[in-house]
Scaffold this active site. Structure first.
Site, PDB file in Angstrom:
ATOM      1  CE1 TYR A 185       3.284  42.930  11.350  1.00  0.00           C
ATOM      2  CE2 TYR A 185       2.952  43.652   9.093  1.00  0.00           C
ATOM      3  CZ  TYR A 185       2.596  43.505  10.403  1.00  0.00           C
ATOM      4  OH  TYR A 185       1.039  44.144  10.734  1.00  0.00           O
ATOM      5  CG  ASP A 245       8.804  52.975   6.460  1.00  0.00           C
ATOM      6  OD1 ASP A 245       8.862  51.719   6.452  1.00  0.00           O
ATOM      7  OD2 ASP A 245       8.045  53.544   5.885  1.00  0.00           O
ATOM      8  CB  THR A 295      10.343  37.124  -0.751  1.00  0.00           C
ATOM      9  OG1 THR A 295      10.686  36.779   0.663  1.00  0.00           O
ATOM     10  CG2 THR A 295      10.264  36.071  -1.822  1.00  0.00           C
ATOM     11  NE  ARG A 300      16.182  30.206   4.425  1.00  0.00           N
ATOM     12  CZ  ARG A 300      17.134  29.075   4.338  1.00  0.00           C
ATOM     13  NH1 ARG A 300      17.897  28.843   5.292  1.00  0.00           N
ATOM     14  NH2 ARG A 300      17.414  28.488   3.576  1.00  0.00           N
ATOM     15  CE  LYS A 341      11.023  33.491   1.469  1.00  0.00           C
ATOM     16  NZ  LYS A 341      11.157  34.860   2.648  1.00  0.00           N
ATOM     17  CG  ASN A 363       7.705  31.506   1.652  1.00  0.00           C
ATOM     18  OD1 ASN A 363       7.942  30.696   2.801  1.00  0.00           O
ATOM     19  ND2 ASN A 363       7.592  32.703   1.753  1.00  0.00           N
ATOM     20  CB  CYS A 392       5.221  34.971   3.086  1.00  0.00           C
ATOM     21  SG  CYS A 392       5.908  36.402   4.124  1.00  0.00           S
ATOM     22  CE  LYS A 447       2.100  33.503  11.495  1.00  0.00           C
ATOM     23  NZ  LYS A 447       3.383  32.659  11.189  1.00  0.00           N
ATOM     24  NE  ARG A 480       1.234  42.363   5.434  1.00  0.00           N
ATOM     25  CZ  ARG A 480       2.736  42.245   5.505  1.00  0.00           C
ATOM     26  NH1 ARG A 480       3.200  42.961   4.072  1.00  0.00           N
ATOM     27  NH2 ARG A 480       3.469  41.851   6.097  1.00  0.00           N
ATOM     28  CE  LYS A 497      -5.510  27.737  12.122  1.00  0.00           C
ATOM     29  NZ  LYS A 497      -4.896  27.912  10.765  1.00  0.00           N
TER      30      LYS A 497
END
Ligand code: SAJ
Length: 410
Positions: free
Chosen positions: A13, A33, A120, A153, A205, A209, A259, A319, A326, A399
């Site tokens: 991602y 990868d 991170t 970020r 960082k 979060n 995250c 979301k 995840r 929501k």
């Protein structure tokens, strides 16, 4: 055009859009990868996840000559963007992916190469784990290889815009190397790029979060307080936020993703005696799927619905408008419903194209036909555009996107 060769490690991602952005801006890039299927797909010209603007960026990067490979390549600068989960028991970082990437880089990197860690990491990881690994291999940091931490970020759902416009932090213990990496990111990044040392960049960082996690936990705790006394938490937050120095985030069914629901644990794991607030916030956010389950039970009881298979969870991703599942609150909820699963709570998500859980339906209309209660777990644009079709349902809207009369809230 910058005369450097960049090898981005990890085409997930973060790594993929970052590699594409460099390539689209005329930097020579190879994306690596170890997942052969993923690299095959990229080589066939297909993006591997959904994100606004990603396909266009991909096409531009291809036209500029980006290459993909399953093997590490000699390069001037390596950018490591691999997952950094936490160990569920110790709560400390699991740095194994980063360390394994580093071992492979060290096997082939030319003298003087720079390794930039974008993943991170918990504060101190580079000093504690990365540097010793490099030194053990016989290479000297600052001569044979240089180390930099440039934590990403960008927010999934708006990644391409944020890659270009967010400010960035570059942590380097050698200012000259920091400047080289800053110049590299400046080929696409219009935001301010702040140079600092590695430890400061690591800590900054993680606390960004963590700050967000705590703010969401506050909103979620307020929700429970308001529910217990029949008050409208959304109206209360809306009014409070009109104060110029108050900015409470949105309550929800839980905090997911790789995250926000992970990084605060690094601090808890490393500073167990000093992280009361951070731990409490994590616990509150992790308790939200249970709160949703309780709300479902209340609504079933009130409406005399006994059959859980008449309940449908809308949204599986962590979301809105992403396809990443995840740590998703819906998965957490399904785990909590374990004993009920046999009776078949239904699940639907328009962003998820493969069957991942039991009783997952692939067609929205079929899903609606099968249920009496719809639980909105994720506010995809799809459901916002289709609210009118929910009129004959009982709705639990976690929501706060649905303003039909009689809708149940968190
Ligand atoms: N959520 C709420 N209420 C809110 C906001 C979010 O319940 O008001 C939930 C979401 O539904 C989701 C979770 O929190 O389940 C996390 O979503 P998010 O949109 O807050 O954040 P991420 O995890 O997608 O991205 C975050 C971002 N960090 C910050 O905003 C400080 C992003 O900038 C980082 O790059 C990213 O983490 C990362 O990779 O670290």
């Amino acid at each position: 055009m910058l005369d450097v060769k960049v090898n981005v490690i990890g085409m997930g991602y973060i790594g993929l859009p970052t590699a594409l952005m460099f390539a689209a801006n005329s930097v020579e890039v190879i994306g690596t990868d170890y997942d052969e299927k993923l690299i095959d797909q990229l080589m066939l010209g297909k993006v591997t996840f959904e994100e606004e603007g990603l396909t266009e960026l991909f096409e531009k990067a291809i036209s500029q000559g980006i290459k993909f490979s399953t093997s590490y390549q000699p390069a001037d600068i390596y950018i490591v963007a691999v997952p950094t989960p936490y160990d569920k028991k110790s709560k400390k970082i699991d740095a194994s992916y980063v360390l394994s990437a580093l071992k492979s880089i060290m096997g082939i990197c030319p003298k003087g190469a720079t390794i930039v860690i974008e993943s991170t990491v918990s504060p101190g990881t580079i000093n504690k784990y990365v540097s010793p690994l490099i030194e053990k291999s016989g290479l000297t940091i600052g001569e044979d290889v240089h180390l930099v931490h440039a934590p990403e970020r960008i927010i999934p759902g708006n990644m391409i815009y944020e890659l270009k416009n967010n400010s960035r932090t570059i942590g380097a213990d050698n200012n000259e190397i920091g400047m080289i990496v800053k110049n590299l990111y400046q080929v696409f990044c219009k935001g301010e790029i702040v140079l600092t040392d590695i430890r400061t960049a690591e800590m900054t960082k993680v606390i960004e979060n963590t700050y967000r996690d705590i703010n969401i936990a506050f909103a979620n705790e307020l929700t429970k307080i308001c529910r217990s006394d029949d008050m409208d938490v959304y109206e209360i937050i809306r009014i409070a936020n009109m104060h110029p120095r108050v900015n409470i985030l949105h309550p929800g069914p839980g905090v997911g993703g790789h995250c926000i629901s992970v990084d605060p644990w690094f601090l808890v794991g490393d500073y167990p005696d000093l992280t009361n607030l951070i731990l409490a916030a994590r616990k509150i956010n992790d308790s939200m799927p249970q709160h949703v389950l309780k709300r479902i039970r209340d609504i079933m009881k009130k409406n005399n619905i006994r059959d859980i298979s008449r309940v449908g969870l809308y949204g599986l991703t962590y979301k809105e408008n992403v396809d990443d599942i995840r740590e998703s609150p819906t998965l957490q909820l399904l785990e909590k419903m374990d004993d009920h699963l046999a009776f078949g709570v239904k699940v639907f998500d328009p962003m998820v194209r493969e069957v991942l859980v039991e009783n997952q339906m692939m067609d929205f209309n079929d899903f609606l036909d099968e249920i009496d209660i719809i639980v909105i777990m994720v506010s995809h644009s799809h459901i916002k555009d289709n609210i009118e079709y929910l009129k004959d349902k009982l709705i639990l809207d976690t929501k706060n996107i649905c303003y039909i009369e009689g809708v149940y809230k968190l």
